[in-house]
Design a protein around this motif. Structure first.
Motif, PDB file in Angstrom:
ATOM      1  N   PHE A   1     106.496 -44.952  32.959  1.00  0.00           N
ATOM      2  CA  PHE A   1     107.431 -43.961  33.500  1.00  0.00           C
ATOM      3  C   PHE A   1     107.803 -42.935  32.434  1.00  0.00           C
ATOM      4  O   PHE A   1     107.754 -41.724  32.667  1.00  0.00           O
ATOM      5  CB  PHE A   1     108.692 -44.646  34.040  1.00  0.00           C
ATOM      6  N   ASN A   2     108.168 -43.412  31.258  1.00  0.00           N
ATOM      7  CA  ASN A   2     108.537 -42.521  30.156  1.00  0.00           C
ATOM      8  C   ASN A   2     107.347 -42.088  29.318  1.00  0.00           C
ATOM      9  O   ASN A   2     107.497 -41.287  28.390  1.00  0.00           O
ATOM     10  CB  ASN A   2     109.573 -43.203  29.261  1.00  0.00           C
ATOM     11  N   LYS A   3     106.179 -42.639  29.628  1.00  0.00           N
ATOM     12  CA  LYS A   3     104.920 -42.273  28.975  1.00  0.00           C
ATOM     13  C   LYS A   3     104.981 -42.503  27.459  1.00  0.00           C
ATOM     14  O   LYS A   3     104.824 -41.580  26.657  1.00  0.00           O
ATOM     15  CB  LYS A   3     104.553 -40.822  29.294  1.00  0.00           C
ATOM     16  N   THR A   4     105.228 -43.767  27.117  1.00  0.00           N
ATOM     17  CA  THR A   4     105.296 -44.152  25.709  1.00  0.00           C
ATOM     18  C   THR A   4     104.508 -45.435  25.488  1.00  0.00           C
ATOM     19  O   THR A   4     104.223 -46.181  26.429  1.00  0.00           O
ATOM     20  CB  THR A   4     106.754 -44.392  25.258  1.00  0.00           C
ATOM     21  N   CYS A   5     104.161 -45.691  24.239  1.00  0.00           N
ATOM     22  CA  CYS A   5     103.508 -46.929  23.845  1.00  0.00           C
ATOM     23  C   CYS A   5     103.943 -47.257  22.424  1.00  0.00           C
ATOM     24  O   CYS A   5     104.164 -46.345  21.610  1.00  0.00           O
ATOM     25  CB  CYS A   5     101.986 -46.822  23.920  1.00  0.00           C
ATOM     26  N   THR A   6     104.048 -48.528  22.116  1.00  0.00           N
ATOM     27  CA  THR A   6     104.490 -48.916  20.777  1.00  0.00           C
ATOM     28  C   THR A   6     103.482 -48.561  19.699  1.00  0.00           C
ATOM     29  O   THR A   6     103.823 -48.557  18.515  1.00  0.00           O
ATOM     30  CB  THR A   6     104.784 -50.426  20.721  1.00  0.00           C
ATOM     31  N   CYS A   7     102.247 -48.232  20.074  1.00  0.00           N
ATOM     32  CA  CYS A   7     101.266 -47.769  19.076  1.00  0.00           C
ATOM     33  C   CYS A   7     101.545 -46.337  18.649  1.00  0.00           C
ATOM     34  O   CYS A   7     100.990 -45.851  17.656  1.00  0.00           O
ATOM     35  CB  CYS A   7      99.839 -47.895  19.610  1.00  0.00           C
ATOM     36  N   LYS A   8     102.373 -45.620  19.426  1.00  0.00           N
ATOM     37  CA  LYS A   8     102.852 -44.253  19.157  1.00  0.00           C
ATOM     38  C   LYS A   8     101.834 -43.146  19.444  1.00  0.00           C
ATOM     39  O   LYS A   8     102.186 -41.966  19.425  1.00  0.00           O
ATOM     40  CB  LYS A   8     103.345 -44.114  17.702  1.00  0.00           C
ATOM     41  N   GLU A   9     100.591 -43.490  19.711  1.00  0.00           N
ATOM     42  CA  GLU A   9      99.607 -42.440  20.010  1.00  0.00           C
ATOM     43  C   GLU A   9      99.961 -41.722  21.312  1.00  0.00           C
ATOM     44  O   GLU A   9      99.866 -40.499  21.406  1.00  0.00           O
ATOM     45  CB  GLU A   9      98.207 -43.043  20.107  1.00  0.00           C
ATOM     46  N   PHE A  10     100.338 -42.495  22.321  1.00  0.00           N
ATOM     47  CA  PHE A  10     100.709 -41.931  23.616  1.00  0.00           C
ATOM     48  C   PHE A  10     101.929 -41.020  23.473  1.00  0.00           C
ATOM     49  O   PHE A  10     101.979 -39.928  24.041  1.00  0.00           O
ATOM     50  CB  PHE A  10     101.001 -43.086  24.581  1.00  0.00           C
TER      51      PHE A  10
END
Length: 204
Positions: free
Chosen positions: A120-129
């Protein structure tokens, strides 16, 4: 050279810190200058507070107008460069173990680094997204599991429609350079930064 570009392009702050320690051990004065006088947010990907799309151009008027013509012939949902970057991630996401944590969050395991994706917020813990605004391999896996279209997770700025809007109007030449009104602004630390980075990269 490798350490310098690694620290500049690091997506995660913990990776950035590791690379900075390497630089500090080899070139303490350079590390001190970059941290205290310049500031990480001015050159580090993971510390930059704004939005970065990894797009630069040095094209002249003729090239920009030719891009406008090429843009009208695009048959993919995204611009060619972003499409070619995203496509391999479909295959790379295969075999990843994906579990749903809640209606919008997915845990993706497999590969060198696992990730927690918020579609929904378009995030990932890898930070690339988060930084590139283009689904990382974890986000692609999460989208397949949801299921939602991967293209719905891409920033609209990478779409064909926005590409056409950017180059939709004809760009006219600015005329002879002798007729320009030029304002010269001297930024001391910028020129100092260029000099120290040039020396630093020559040593690596």
């Amino acid at each position: 050279m490798g350490s310098y570009w690694s620290v500049v392009n690091a997506y995660r702050c913990e990776d950035f810190t590791g690379y900075m320690i390497e630089i500090s051990n080899r070139y303490p004065r350079v590390a001190e200058y970059l941290e205290n006088e310049v500031g990480f947010e001015k050159w580090s990907r993971c510390h930059y507070p704004g939005l970065r799309y990894n797009i630069t151009t040095t094209n002249m008027v003729e090239s920009l107008n030719s891009i406008r013509i090429v843009a009208t012939a695009i048959t993919t949902p995204l611009t060619p460069s972003r499409e070619s970057e995203l496509r391999p991630r479909f295959a790379q996401s295969n075999g990843r173990h994906t579990s749903q944590l809640n209606p919008i969050t997915y845990h993706v395991k497999g590969g060198e680094l696992e990730g927690v994706v918020d579609i929904f917020n378009k995030t990932c813990t890898c930070k690339e997204f988060d930084i590139d605004k283009l689904p990382c391999v974890h986000a692609v896996a999460a989208a397949h599991h949801a299921p939602v279209s991967v293209y719905n997770l891409v920033s609209p700025y990478y779409t064909k429609e926005y590409y056409l809007l950017a180059y939709g109007e004809t760009i006219y030449p600015v005329g002879s350079q002798s007729q320009w009104d030029v304002i010269v602004v001297k930024v001391g630390y910028f020129f100092k930064l260029i000099s120290i980075i040039t020396i630093f990269t020559m040593k690596l």
